[in-house]
Motif scaffolding. Structure first.
Motif, PDB file in Angstrom:
ATOM      1  N   LEU A  12       7.477 -33.657  34.475  1.00  0.00           N
ATOM      2  CA  LEU A  12       6.860 -33.330  33.187  1.00  0.00           C
ATOM      3  C   LEU A  12       6.971 -34.477  32.187  1.00  0.00           C
ATOM      4  CD1 LEU A  12       7.976 -29.620  32.628  1.00  0.00           C
ATOM      5  CD2 LEU A  12       5.689 -30.451  33.178  1.00  0.00           C
ATOM      6  N   SER A  13       8.023 -35.261  32.292  1.00  0.00           N
ATOM      7  CA  SER A  13       8.258 -36.343  31.331  1.00  0.00           C
ATOM      8  C   SER A  13       7.752 -37.696  31.820  1.00  0.00           C
ATOM      9  CB  SER A  13       9.759 -36.449  31.021  1.00  0.00           C
ATOM     10  OG  SER A  13      10.246 -35.250  30.466  1.00  0.00           O
ATOM     11  N   ARG A  14       7.126 -37.727  32.994  1.00  0.00           N
ATOM     12  CA  ARG A  14       6.672 -39.003  33.556  1.00  0.00           C
ATOM     13  C   ARG A  14       5.263 -39.310  33.055  1.00  0.00           C
ATOM     14  NH1 ARG A  14       7.634 -37.950  38.792  1.00  0.00           N
ATOM     15  NH2 ARG A  14       9.833 -38.410  38.391  1.00  0.00           N
ATOM     16  N   SER A  15       5.105 -40.430  32.411  1.00  0.00           N
ATOM     17  CA  SER A  15       3.818 -40.812  31.835  1.00  0.00           C
ATOM     18  C   SER A  15       2.862 -41.300  32.912  1.00  0.00           C
ATOM     19  CB  SER A  15       4.017 -41.912  30.791  1.00  0.00           C
ATOM     20  OG  SER A  15       2.791 -42.288  30.210  1.00  0.00           O
ATOM     21  N   THR A  16       1.629 -40.772  32.891  1.00  0.00           N
ATOM     22  CA  THR A  16       0.580 -41.201  33.801  1.00  0.00           C
ATOM     23  C   THR A  16      -0.709 -41.384  33.012  1.00  0.00           C
ATOM     24  OG1 THR A  16       0.110 -38.898  34.358  1.00  0.00           O
ATOM     25  CG2 THR A  16       1.558 -40.094  35.847  1.00  0.00           C
ATOM     26  N   SER A  17      -1.704 -41.990  33.631  1.00  0.00           N
ATOM     27  CA  SER A  17      -2.949 -42.265  32.928  1.00  0.00           C
ATOM     28  C   SER A  17      -3.935 -41.118  33.106  1.00  0.00           C
ATOM     29  CB  SER A  17      -3.579 -43.570  33.437  1.00  0.00           C
ATOM     30  OG  SER A  17      -3.887 -43.482  34.810  1.00  0.00           O
ATOM     31  N   VAL A  18      -4.640 -40.808  32.031  1.00  0.00           N
ATOM     32  CA  VAL A  18      -5.720 -39.824  32.055  1.00  0.00           C
ATOM     33  C   VAL A  18      -7.013 -40.580  31.796  1.00  0.00           C
ATOM     34  CG1 VAL A  18      -6.724 -37.817  30.914  1.00  0.00           C
ATOM     35  CG2 VAL A  18      -4.257 -37.926  31.301  1.00  0.00           C
ATOM     36  N   HIS A  19      -7.959 -40.455  32.706  1.00  0.00           N
ATOM     37  CA  HIS A  19      -9.227 -41.167  32.566  1.00  0.00           C
ATOM     38  C   HIS A  19     -10.032 -40.568  31.408  1.00  0.00           C
ATOM     39  CE1 HIS A  19      -8.349 -43.084  36.375  1.00  0.00           C
ATOM     40  NE2 HIS A  19      -8.220 -41.902  36.945  1.00  0.00           N
ATOM     41  N   VAL A  20     -10.602 -41.417  30.588  1.00  0.00           N
ATOM     42  CA  VAL A  20     -11.450 -40.996  29.473  1.00  0.00           C
ATOM     43  C   VAL A  20     -12.817 -41.630  29.658  1.00  0.00           C
ATOM     44  CG1 VAL A  20     -11.775 -40.984  26.981  1.00  0.00           C
ATOM     45  CG2 VAL A  20      -9.468 -40.771  27.932  1.00  0.00           C
ATOM     46  N   ARG A  21     -13.847 -40.803  29.715  1.00  0.00           N
ATOM     47  CA  ARG A  21     -15.212 -41.305  29.886  1.00  0.00           C
ATOM     48  C   ARG A  21     -15.999 -41.035  28.606  1.00  0.00           C
ATOM     49  NH1 ARG A  21     -16.968 -38.412  34.146  1.00  0.00           N
ATOM     50  NH2 ARG A  21     -16.229 -39.942  35.655  1.00  0.00           N
ATOM     51  N   SER A  22     -16.489 -42.086  27.990  1.00  0.00           N
ATOM     52  CA  SER A  22     -17.308 -41.955  26.779  1.00  0.00           C
ATOM     53  C   SER A  22     -18.265 -43.136  26.757  1.00  0.00           C
ATOM     54  CB  SER A  22     -16.416 -41.930  25.521  1.00  0.00           C
ATOM     55  OG  SER A  22     -17.180 -41.667  24.373  1.00  0.00           O
ATOM     56  N   THR A  23     -19.480 -42.917  27.246  1.00  0.00           N
ATOM     57  CA  THR A  23     -20.439 -44.001  27.419  1.00  0.00           C
ATOM     58  C   THR A  23     -21.800 -43.626  26.850  1.00  0.00           C
ATOM     59  OG1 THR A  23     -21.159 -43.172  29.586  1.00  0.00           O
ATOM     60  CG2 THR A  23     -19.274 -44.695  29.558  1.00  0.00           C
ATOM     61  N   LYS A  24     -22.649 -44.625  26.689  1.00  0.00           N
ATOM     62  CA  LYS A  24     -24.024 -44.368  26.258  1.00  0.00           C
ATOM     63  C   LYS A  24     -24.761 -43.529  27.298  1.00  0.00           C
ATOM     64  CE  LYS A  24     -24.560 -48.531  23.400  1.00  0.00           C
ATOM     65  NZ  LYS A  24     -25.324 -49.800  23.194  1.00  0.00           N
ATOM     66  N   GLU A  25     -24.450 -43.769  28.566  1.00  0.00           N
ATOM     67  CA  GLU A  25     -25.073 -43.006  29.640  1.00  0.00           C
ATOM     68  C   GLU A  25     -24.726 -41.524  29.507  1.00  0.00           C
ATOM     69  OE1 GLU A  25     -25.395 -43.155  34.512  1.00  0.00           O
ATOM     70  OE2 GLU A  25     -23.552 -43.796  33.518  1.00  0.00           O
ATOM     71  N   LEU A  26     -23.477 -41.226  29.170  1.00  0.00           N
ATOM     72  CA  LEU A  26     -23.050 -39.834  28.991  1.00  0.00           C
ATOM     73  C   LEU A  26     -23.796 -39.198  27.817  1.00  0.00           C
ATOM     74  CD1 LEU A  26     -21.103 -37.605  29.935  1.00  0.00           C
ATOM     75  CD2 LEU A  26     -19.421 -38.529  28.317  1.00  0.00           C
ATOM     76  N   ALA A  27     -23.950 -39.951  26.719  1.00  0.00           N
ATOM     77  CA  ALA A  27     -24.699 -39.447  25.570  1.00  0.00           C
ATOM     78  C   ALA A  27     -26.161 -39.187  25.933  1.00  0.00           C
ATOM     79  CB  ALA A  27     -24.608 -40.436  24.408  1.00  0.00           C
TER      80      ALA A  27
END
Length: 466
Positions: A12-27
Motif C-alpha cells: 500500500l505504501s509503495r509508490s508506482t506510476s499511474v499512466h495519464v493520457r491527455s492528448t489532442k487526439e483524445l479531445a
C-alpha cells in the motif's frame, strides 16, 4: 501466490506510476463522440445535450504522461470523497470499508506501474461495476488534486462532494435527484491559501474495465462516452459568469494497456471566491443557514455564442450575489468532511446546515457502526486523533485508523475554521521544505489537509479452542 497481510500492507505504501493520457487526439475523439450522440438525439426529435463548449488536453507542466502514486493515496482519496455522501446510521463502517475493501486490489506490476491484482481482476469477488465506480473516484480525485496542486503550487486543496453542497441552496426536489436528470459535477476542488481568494475547479470522475485495442492502442468507446458525459455534468453547474469555472473530466481504465490509465480532458477557466478576513464579518467560523431556495429553472444565462442568440437555461447557478455565501459554505462543508473522517459526530453537525444532513450527526449511531473520535496514534513526535475499526485480511486482524493532526483537529472541534486553515497552511509549508520520512509499524497515508489513514496488524488475537 497469495500475498500475506504484511505484504499487502507494505504494498500500500509503495509508490508506482499511474499512466495519464491527455492528448489532442483524445479531445478529438470526445468531440466526435458528442456529435454522434447529438445526431441520434436529433433523429429522435430530441434537443442536443448541453456540454462544455471546448475540451482541451491538460498542459504537460500540470500533469505529465505519468504520475507517482501509492495505492494508499488512491484509497485515501476514496475515503475522503465519500465521507459525507454516504450519510446514515451505518456511516462509521462505510467510511472505512468503502476504501479498505480495495486494499488487496492494487499493486505495482513488473513495469512498476499501478495495476489490478489477481483478486482485483476477479469479477465474482470484486463486483466490477462497484469497483469501477469507486476506484475511479480514488484515481480520478488523486490525479485531479495533482493537477490543481500543480496549477496552484502554493495553495492547499480541499475536495467536497457536490451533492452535499447543493442541498444547502437548492430545493431538495432538485438537488437530490440523480445526475441523469439534474447534471452536476461529482466534486468541487477548492484551492485555498490564507489571505487570497479561493479557486474552484469542477471534477467529474468515471471508470471502466474496457481495454484499448491491442492493434491500435486507441481508447475504447466507453472511455470516450464517459468523458463526454463528464462534459455534460460539469456544464450543469456554473459559478459566476457562464463557462468561467475550470473543469476536469476524468475516465479511469482499470485494465488499461500496461496498467491503470487515467484519461483526462479539461475545460479551462478561473473561478474566484471572495476573500474572507478572519475575525471579520462573513468569515467561515460564522454559522450559515440554508438558502430559501436558489432557482434552478432558467437560472443560467448563456451569452451569444457561436452564432446562437443569448438565452437562459436550467442549471445550478451560483450568482455574483451568492459568491460570499458559497465560499463559506464550501469551507464549512469541507471542515465537516474532515471531522466526519475523524469520527467527530457533534463537531461535524456544527458545520452542516439542516438540509445538508446535520441531524445524522446529532443522534447516536447503532452499536458496531458508530464512529467515535476516541482513538489516537503517535508517529515520530506527532500525535493524531480520530476513530478506528478492525477488519481482516485472511485470518489476520487489521486495525484501521483515520483521523487528523491533534492540534488541527482541536481547532475544528472549537469551530475555528479560519484558524485551522492558517495552521494547516503553515504545516504544509513546513512539510514541503523537509525530507523527513515518517516511521510507522504498518502502512500509513498522510494528506496535506492534516488527515491520516493507517493500518497495523493487531498483535493480540483471541482464538476459540478447536
Amino acid at each position: 501466490m497469495a500475498r500475506t497481510a504484511r505484504q499487502t500492507l507494505n504494498a500500500l505504501s509503495r509508490s508506482t506510476s499511474v499512466h495519464v493520457r491527455s492528448t489532442k487526439e483524445l479531445a478529438t475523439h470526445a468531440e466526435s463522440g458528442a456529435a454522434a450522440i447529438d445526431k441520434k438525439r436529433r433523429e429522435k426529435g430530441q434537443e442536443p445535450v448541453r456540454r462544455k463548449p471546448e475540451l482541451r488536453p491538460i498542459a504537460r507542466t500540470e500533469c505529465d504522461r505519468s504520475i507517482e502514486l501509492t495505492p494508499w493515496r488512491v484509497l485515501h482519496a476514496v475515503a475522503r470523497g465519500h465521507v459525507l455522501a454516504s450519510q446514515g446510521m451505518g456511516r462509521g463502517l462505510a467510511e472505512h470499508w468503502l476504501s479498505l475493501k480495495f486494499c488487496e486490489a492494487l499493486y505495482g506490476n513488473r513495469a512498476d506501474s499501478m495495476d489490478l491484482t489477481a483478486k482485483g481482476r476477479t469479477p465474482e469477488r470484486w463486483y466490477k461495476g462497484m469497483q469501477a465506480r469507486e476506484l475511479a473516484v480514488g484515481f480520478g480525485l488523486a490525479v485531479a488534486e495533482h493537477i490543481v496542486q500543480q496549477r496552484y503550487p502554493d495553495h492547499l486543496v480541499s475536495v467536497v462532494d457536490t451533492s452535499t453542497v447543493l442541498r444547502a441552496g437548492w430545493p431538495l426536489s432538485v438537488s437530490q435527484r440523480n445526475k441523469g436528470s439534474r447534471p452536476r459535477p461529482d466534486y468541487l476542488i477548492e484551492a485555498w491559501k490564507p489571505g487570497e481568494p479561493s479557486k474552484v475547479t469542477f471534477v467529474a470522475c468515471k471508470g471502466n474495465h474496457q481495454k484499448p485495442s491491442k492493434r491500435s492502442g486507441q481508447t475504447r468507446s466507453t472511455t470516450v462516452r464517459q468523458l463526454v458525459k463528464g462534459a455534460e455534468l460539469t456544464e450543469g453547474m456554473q459559478i459566476g459568469q457562464w463557462n468561467t469555472t475550470p473543469c476536469l473530466m476524468l475516465s479511469t481504465e482499470l485494465m488499461g494497456q500496461g496498467g491503470v490509465v487515467v484519461n483526462v480532458l479539461q475545460s479551462p477557466g478561473e473561478a474566484l471566491l471572495p476573500l474572507r478576513i478572519p475575525g471579520a464579518t462573513g468569515n467561515a467560523d460564522e454559522e450559515i443557514r440554508d438558502k430559501s431556495g436558489i432557482p434552478y429553472p432558467n437560472a443560467v444565462h448563456i451569452p451569444r455564442h457561436e452564432g446562437r442568440q443569448a438565452r437562459t437555461v436550467d442549471g445550478f447557478q451560483v450568482g455574483e450575489d451568492d459568491l460570499g455565501w458559497f465560499g463559506r459554505l464550501l469551507a464549512r462543508t469541507g471542515a465537516a468532511g474532515l471531522t466526519a473522517f475523524s469520527g467527530g459526530g457533534e463537531s461535524t453537525a456544527r458545520f452542516l446546515t439542516a438540509r445538508q444532513g446535520r441531524e445524522h450527526y446529532e443522534v447516536p449511531a447503532f452499536a458496531a457502526t458508530s464512529s467515535v473520535d476516541d482513538a489516537e496514534i503517535e508517529v515520530d513526535d506527532k500525535r493524531f486523533v480520530g476513530t478506528d475499526h478492525v477488519f481482516r485480511i485472511g485470518n489476520v486482524r487489521i486495525e484501521a485508523f483515520s483521523g487528523m493532526d491533534q492540534d488541527l483537529y482541536a481547532l475544528l472541534k472549537k469551530g475555528c475554521i479560519e484558524e485551522y486553515r492558517q495552521k494547516a497552511y503553515e504545516l504544509f509549508l513546513a512539510r514541503r521544505n523537509t525530507q523527513k520520512t515518517n516511521r510507522w509499524n504498518g502502512s500509513i497515508s498522510f494528506h496535506n489537509d492534516g488527515t491520516v489513514m493507517a493500518l497495523s496488524i493487531l498483535s493480540i488475537r483471541r482464538r476459540r479452542p478447536l
